[in-house]
Motif scaffolding. Structure first.
Motif, short mmCIF file in Angstrom:
data_model
loop_
_atom_site.label_atom_id
_atom_site.label_comp_id
_atom_site.label_asym_id
_atom_site.label_seq_id
_atom_site.Cartn_x
_atom_site.Cartn_y
_atom_site.Cartn_z
N LEU A 3 65.56 64.35 15.99
CA LEU A 3 64.70 63.86 15.21
C LEU A 3 64.37 62.63 15.18
O LEU A 3 63.55 61.69 15.23
CB LEU A 3 64.30 64.51 13.69
N ASN A 4 65.73 62.13 15.93
CA ASN A 4 66.15 60.64 15.25
C ASN A 4 64.97 59.98 16.71
O ASN A 4 64.96 59.41 16.91
CB ASN A 4 67.57 60.34 15.63
N THR A 7 61.21 60.16 15.93
CA THR A 7 61.93 58.63 14.99
C THR A 7 61.69 57.23 15.59
O THR A 7 60.76 56.47 15.35
CB THR A 7 62.65 59.08 13.61
N GLY A 8 62.69 57.34 16.51
CA GLY A 8 62.66 56.05 16.97
C GLY A 8 61.44 55.68 18.20
O GLY A 8 61.02 54.40 19.00
N LEU A 10 58.37 56.52 17.23
CA LEU A 10 57.49 56.10 15.93
C LEU A 10 57.60 55.04 15.35
O LEU A 10 56.12 53.90 15.33
CB LEU A 10 56.89 57.38 14.51
N THR A 11 58.82 54.45 15.40
CA THR A 11 59.07 53.21 14.77
C THR A 11 58.38 52.11 16.41
O THR A 11 57.79 51.06 15.36
CB THR A 11 60.38 53.14 14.74
N ASN A 124 62.77 50.27 10.24
CA ASN A 124 63.09 51.08 10.17
C ASN A 124 62.27 52.02 9.81
O ASN A 124 60.73 51.31 9.86
CB ASN A 124 63.99 52.29 9.13
N LEU A 125 61.28 53.30 10.07
CA LEU A 125 60.60 54.10 11.01
C LEU A 125 59.49 53.93 8.76
O LEU A 125 58.19 53.36 8.77
CB LEU A 125 60.17 55.77 10.44
N LEU A 126 60.14 54.39 7.79
CA LEU A 126 59.31 53.85 6.67
C LEU A 126 58.92 52.51 6.82
O LEU A 126 57.71 52.13 5.70
CB LEU A 126 60.33 53.72 5.23
N TYR A 193 64.94 45.35 15.13
CA TYR A 193 65.05 47.30 15.16
C TYR A 193 66.08 47.20 16.64
O TYR A 193 66.92 48.48 16.35
CB TYR A 193 63.47 47.77 15.41
N SER A 234 53.70 56.77 23.26
CA SER A 234 53.91 58.07 23.20
C SER A 234 54.54 58.32 24.58
O SER A 234 55.36 59.12 25.03
CB SER A 234 53.89 58.69 22.40
#
Length: 300
Positions: A3-4, A7-8, A10-11, A124-126, A193, A234
């Protein structure tokens, strides 16, 4: 997959998207190609990092200052280069981007060519998603405004725009400054980041990557910029299993898309609620064997 790790990715896609949105306004809607946007990212990244590390400013104000400084620098560059036509403006922006990288290589205050470690981790992603949503909202409203229509008119026919009273130079400069501000904020997001900055992170390769994403997604399409940033950020990671061949496959995929879809994935179209409703109606009519209706009673 972890998951990390997802998330990375996508960030990073969101950080690229921030720069691509600005470049989309300049290239897709105003018609000026730039190969120096990595330079504006560098200015924004180093400025925002300086604000947080050296002066102790909060993260968001530091980002905004980074974007503002990038926009101010672009205004100076724009006044010197925007009267250049065609390929000459591209070459001027390319030279600017490389000049910024070489200057940062020799500024020891920022670590020079060795890089600048120890930048606080705030991105972060948020907060990247929130900043992207705000940026898309602002860009969409600019494009729909009178100023956005004037920029599109400049893209379509510069001479005709001048004849009808549009200040072509002014709108080119506004487009460049907004584009640089977006790139500067993207650079600030990247700095906080990675927690490390090095001039070679903002080389010509980065500028080319941003331009490819804009063209790949579709010139004149904000939705295309979003899709292009997600796919092309991606794709190298998805192909990581192919080791040394992954960048070859990545390049081949881009070439195939450019040949089969010269106008990009979205081709200037936008994914809006009304367009989605129209697409759904067309698909439903097609399944029923009915002709699709357009405004004015015409069929498609």
């Amino acid at each position: 997959m972890d998951l990390n790790y997802i998330t990375g990715i996508l960030t990073l896609a969101g950080i690229n998207l921030m720069a691509v949105l600005g470049l989309s306004l300049l290239t897709g809607f105003t018609g000026m190609f730039s190969f120096g946007h990595a330079g504006f990212m560098a200015i924004g990244g180093y400025t925002s990092a300086m604000m947080t590390v050296k002066f102790g400013l909060p993260f968001i104000p530091a980002l905004l200052i980074g974007g503002l400084v990038a926009a101010l620098v672009s205004s100076v560059i724009g006044k010197l280069t925007l009267n250049l036509k065609g390929d000459y403006f591209c070459i001027a922006t390319l030279g600017f981007g490389e000049a910024i990288r070489l200057i940062l290589d020799n500024v020891q205050y920022f670590g020079g060519a060795r890089g600048w470690p120890g930048i606080p981790h705030h991105t972060n992603l948020l907060n990247v998603v929130i900043i992207n949503i705000v940026a898309i909202f602002i860009l969409a409203n600019i494009v729909r405004s009178k100023h956005g229509r004037n920029m599109i008119a400049v893209r379509e026919e510069e001479l005709a725009s001048q004849i009808v009273g549009i200040n072509v130079f002014r709108y080119k400069l506004i487009s460049l400054m907004i584009s640089a501000a977006y790139a500067g904020i993207a650079g600030g997001l990247m700095a906080h980041y990675m927690t490390f900055l090095q001039p070679k992170m903002f080389s010509l390769t980065k500028s080319t990557e941003l331009t490819i994403i804009v063209i790949f997604g579709g010139l004149g399409s904000i939705s295309g910029s979003v899709l292009g940033a997600l796919v092309l950020t991606s794709l190298p990671e998805i192909l990581r299993a192919f080791s040394n061949w992954r960048l070859v496959i990545y390049g081949l995929a881009v070439v195939i898309i450019m040949i089969t879809r010269p106008s990009g994935l979205m081709g200037g179209y936008e994914l809006t609620p009304s367009s989605m409703k129209t697409l759904y109606t067309r698909m439903k009519n097609k399944n029923k064997g009915l002709p699709n209706q357009m405004e004015g009673g015409k069929t498609i």
